[in-house]
Design an enzyme around this catalytic site. Structure first.
Site, short mmCIF file in Angstrom:
data_model
loop_
_atom_site.label_atom_id
_atom_site.label_comp_id
_atom_site.label_asym_id
_atom_site.label_seq_id
_atom_site.Cartn_x
_atom_site.Cartn_y
_atom_site.Cartn_z
CB CYS A 1 -0.98 0.04 1.16
SG CYS A 1 -2.23 1.32 0.86
CB CYS B 1 -4.19 3.44 -3.36
SG CYS B 1 -3.31 3.80 -1.86
C1 LIG Z 1 -0.92 0.12 6.98
C2 LIG Z 1 -1.44 -0.64 5.79
C3 LIG Z 1 -2.45 -0.07 5.03
C4 LIG Z 1 -2.93 -0.74 3.92
N1 LIG Z 1 -3.96 -0.16 3.21
C5 LIG Z 1 -4.48 -0.80 2.15
C6 LIG Z 1 -5.60 -0.25 1.46
O1 LIG Z 1 -6.14 0.79 1.81
N2 LIG Z 1 -6.08 -0.92 0.39
C7 LIG Z 1 -5.53 -2.11 -0.01
O2 LIG Z 1 -6.02 -2.68 -0.98
N3 LIG Z 1 -4.45 -2.66 0.62
C8 LIG Z 1 -3.92 -2.04 1.69
N4 LIG Z 1 -2.86 -2.60 2.37
C9 LIG Z 1 -2.10 -3.72 1.77
C10 LIG Z 1 -2.73 -5.09 1.98
O3 LIG Z 1 -3.00 -5.33 3.33
C11 LIG Z 1 -1.77 -6.15 1.44
O4 LIG Z 1 -1.37 -5.80 0.14
C12 LIG Z 1 -2.41 -7.52 1.40
O5 LIG Z 1 -2.77 -7.93 2.70
C13 LIG Z 1 -1.48 -8.54 0.75
O6 LIG Z 1 -2.00 -9.83 0.86
P1 LIG Z 1 -1.00 -11.09 0.86
O7 LIG Z 1 -1.87 -12.29 0.93
O8 LIG Z 1 -0.06 -10.97 -0.26
O9 LIG Z 1 -0.15 -10.92 2.18
P2 LIG Z 1 -0.64 -10.92 3.69
O10 LIG Z 1 -2.10 -10.59 3.78
O11 LIG Z 1 0.31 -10.05 4.42
O12 LIG Z 1 -0.49 -12.44 4.14
C14 LIG Z 1 0.73 -13.12 4.15
C15 LIG Z 1 0.56 -14.32 5.07
O13 LIG Z 1 1.66 -15.22 4.90
C16 LIG Z 1 2.03 -15.72 6.16
N5 LIG Z 1 3.42 -16.16 6.07
C17 LIG Z 1 4.54 -15.40 6.06
N6 LIG Z 1 5.62 -16.16 5.96
C18 LIG Z 1 5.20 -17.45 5.91
C19 LIG Z 1 5.86 -18.69 5.81
N7 LIG Z 1 7.19 -18.78 5.75
N8 LIG Z 1 5.12 -19.81 5.79
C20 LIG Z 1 3.77 -19.75 5.82
N9 LIG Z 1 3.10 -18.59 5.92
C21 LIG Z 1 3.80 -17.45 5.96
C22 LIG Z 1 1.81 -14.57 7.11
O14 LIG Z 1 1.66 -15.01 8.45
C23 LIG Z 1 0.55 -13.94 6.55
O15 LIG Z 1 -0.62 -14.43 7.16
C24 LIG Z 1 -2.39 -1.98 3.53
C25 LIG Z 1 -1.39 -2.57 4.32
C26 LIG Z 1 -0.93 -1.92 5.45
C27 LIG Z 1 0.12 -2.56 6.30
#
Ligand SMILES: Cc1cc2nc3c(=O)[nH]c(=O)nc-3n(C[C@H](O)[C@H](O)[C@H](O)COP(=O)(O)OP(=O)(O)OC[C@H]3O[C@@H](n4cnc5c(N)ncnc54)[C@H](O)[C@@H]3O)c2cc1C
Length: 443
Positions: A192, A371
């Protein structure tokens, strides 16, 4: 020699097939599954839910170490005191699909040549297909003094990026009396990219609401050379910062915090060696981030930056056709947001199903990201764009305006959409709505 033991399936904690390995030190198991999902965050959970509808119980294994699933986009609002941390969290067991087997461990080693991973308890998991969804790693420790500063009560140092630190932002705002309020954007990929500046606007508005604005010098120091990557929204944001007397320093990167003196040290990325020292009353840090270490160790799986090396159109791995990635850990050059994850869900789902059926891949991801740039208590610019940083707006109005209705969407509608639809595999981003809103003229 490993010895395979007989086992009774019904007596196993996990309803999946596995073998025992006997070593001189321990008895390790080998699990087998059709689909392995690594990570149960936004991407891993949503896609597992889609597959679980068609798969038999036990055919999907999810490896996820955390007991808690956070809706991270809410962190911005928590930092502003608009929502509570509890509102952003649910038990992991309540969001992962029941039909999948959840192993509460981390993957510690990928071995895609052997279609296998090793997990933190030493077991091995063999898979036919794998989805990697491990997100980004936060690297607070990469800035000397930052971890220490975050752990000192009432130090004025805070960070919306972690559930461990997000409550400190509202505390810092409330305790702020006068001086420099400084906000940072790191010199790394981030999730983000709008979040490091949303907190600036909310804080500035908070200072106005509470009569402290004339005692606050508000500064946003960003490593980027632009305020926002998409020109249409960047133009709108420059107007906001000018109207509200917010200082913006481009190409300015936080390199050290000295909490005992309340000093933040920045480098000028365009002039090596040039440093600026700022005394802060409040310091909000978006930390350096990067691909998780476990990915970086497996050079076959990742690009030079450590992200899972996928084809940006199909999201299939460039070398291992049975491996896909979704979300922040993928090398696809979109803006890393939950909104992108939603748009990627159906692409990955359909393309993975095609591979499973031995068919050609048909679905193409256009890089959609969104965003919601919250600009205060009650206003938001809803940025939506594609790989080429061209606006890809859902509504038939120009979305570069600060709007109350977009703020309400961010605050109330999107969390419901996330928990109820997306995590259950029913939300694939707004492309259908967009098409309807634009009378079928826009995809
Ligand atoms: C402050 C903030 C504001 C945001 N605002 C927005 C917004 O307004 N709009 C928007 O669309 N997005 C926003 N985001 C971004 C959004 O939250 C992420 O882009 C999204 O969650 C990504 O999803 P993901 O599944 O890739 O990763 P995540 O949701 O982070 O999940 C990754 C998972 O993998 C697990 N994991 C890590 N390592 C391992 C391993 N070795 N083995 C097994 N599991 C593992 C973790 O525990 C976690 O549960 C924001 C993020 C933050 C921090």
């Amino acid at each position: 020699m490993f010895a395979k033991l007989l086992y009774n399936r019904n007596s196993l904690v996990l309803n999946t097939s596995f073998k025992y390995f006997s070593t001189s030190h321990a008895r390790l198991k080998e699990h087998n599954c059709k689909l392995l999902v690594v990570g149960g965050g936004s991407g891993g959970c949503s896609l597992s839910a889609k597959f679980a509808r068609n798969f038999q119980k036990g055919e999907i294994i999810i490896v996820e170490p955390s007991d808690v699933h956070y809706y991270q986009p809410m962190f911005t609002l928590i930092g502003g005191g608009i929502k509570k941390l509890e509102d952003s969290r649910k038990n992991m067991r309540d969001v992962l699909p029941n039909k999948a087997n959840w192993i509460k461990e981390s993957v510690v080693e990928f071995n895609p040549q052997k279609n296998a991973v090793t997990i933190s308890n030493g077991d091995t998991i063999k898979y036919d297909f794998m989805l990697v969804a491990v997100g980004l790693q936060l690297r607070y420790e990469a800035v000397p003094g930052l971890v220490e500063a975050l752990n000192i009560p009432n130090s004025g140092v805070c960070s919306n990026y972690s559930p461990n630190h997000v409550n400190k932002t509202y505390e810092a705002l409330q305790k702020f009396e006068s001086g420099n309020a400084v906000f940072t954007f790191p010199n790394t990929p981030v999730k983000c990219p709008g979040a490091p500046q949303k907190v600036v606007y909310i804080s500035e508005h908070f200072f106005r609401k509470t009569g402290k604005r004339n005692k606050a010098n508000v500064t946003y120091n960003t490593s980027l050379g632009v305020i926002f990557g998409v020109k249409k929204y960047a133009d709108a944001l420059w107007k906001v910062v000018k109207e509200r007397n917010i200082n913006v320093n481009l190409r300015t990167n936080l390199i050290e915090v000295q909490p005992e003196k309340k000093l933040a040290i920045f480098e000028n990325l365009d002039k090596p060696g040039e440093k600026t020292i700022v005394e802060y009353s409040m310091l909000h840090v978006a930390p350096p981030m990067g691909a998780p270490d476990v990915l970086k160790k497996c050079t076959d799986l990742v690009n030079e930056a450590g992200f899972v090396n996928v084809n940006k159109d199909t999201l299939q791995h460039v070398k291992f056709s049975n491996v896909f990635a979704i979300g922040d850990c993928s090398s696809s050059p979109n803006s890393k947001t939950a909104a992108s994850v939603a748009a990627q869900c159906n692409i990955v789902y359909k393309n993975m199903k095609a591979v499973m059926a031995g068919q050609n891949l048909t679905e193409i991801y256009n890089g959609y990201a969104s965003c919601p740039l919250v600009t205060g208590y009650g206003s938001c610019i809803m940025a939506e764009f594609d790989y080429d940083l061209n606006p890809l707006e859902t509504f038939p109005i120009s979305q570069d305006k600060e709007m109350w209705v977009m703020y309400m969407m961010k605050k109330d509608f999107m969390p419901t959409l996330y928990w109820k639809l997306m995590l259950n595999g029913y939300w694939n981003g707004p492309s259908t709505v967009r098409s309807l809103m634009h009378l079928g003229l826009r995809k």
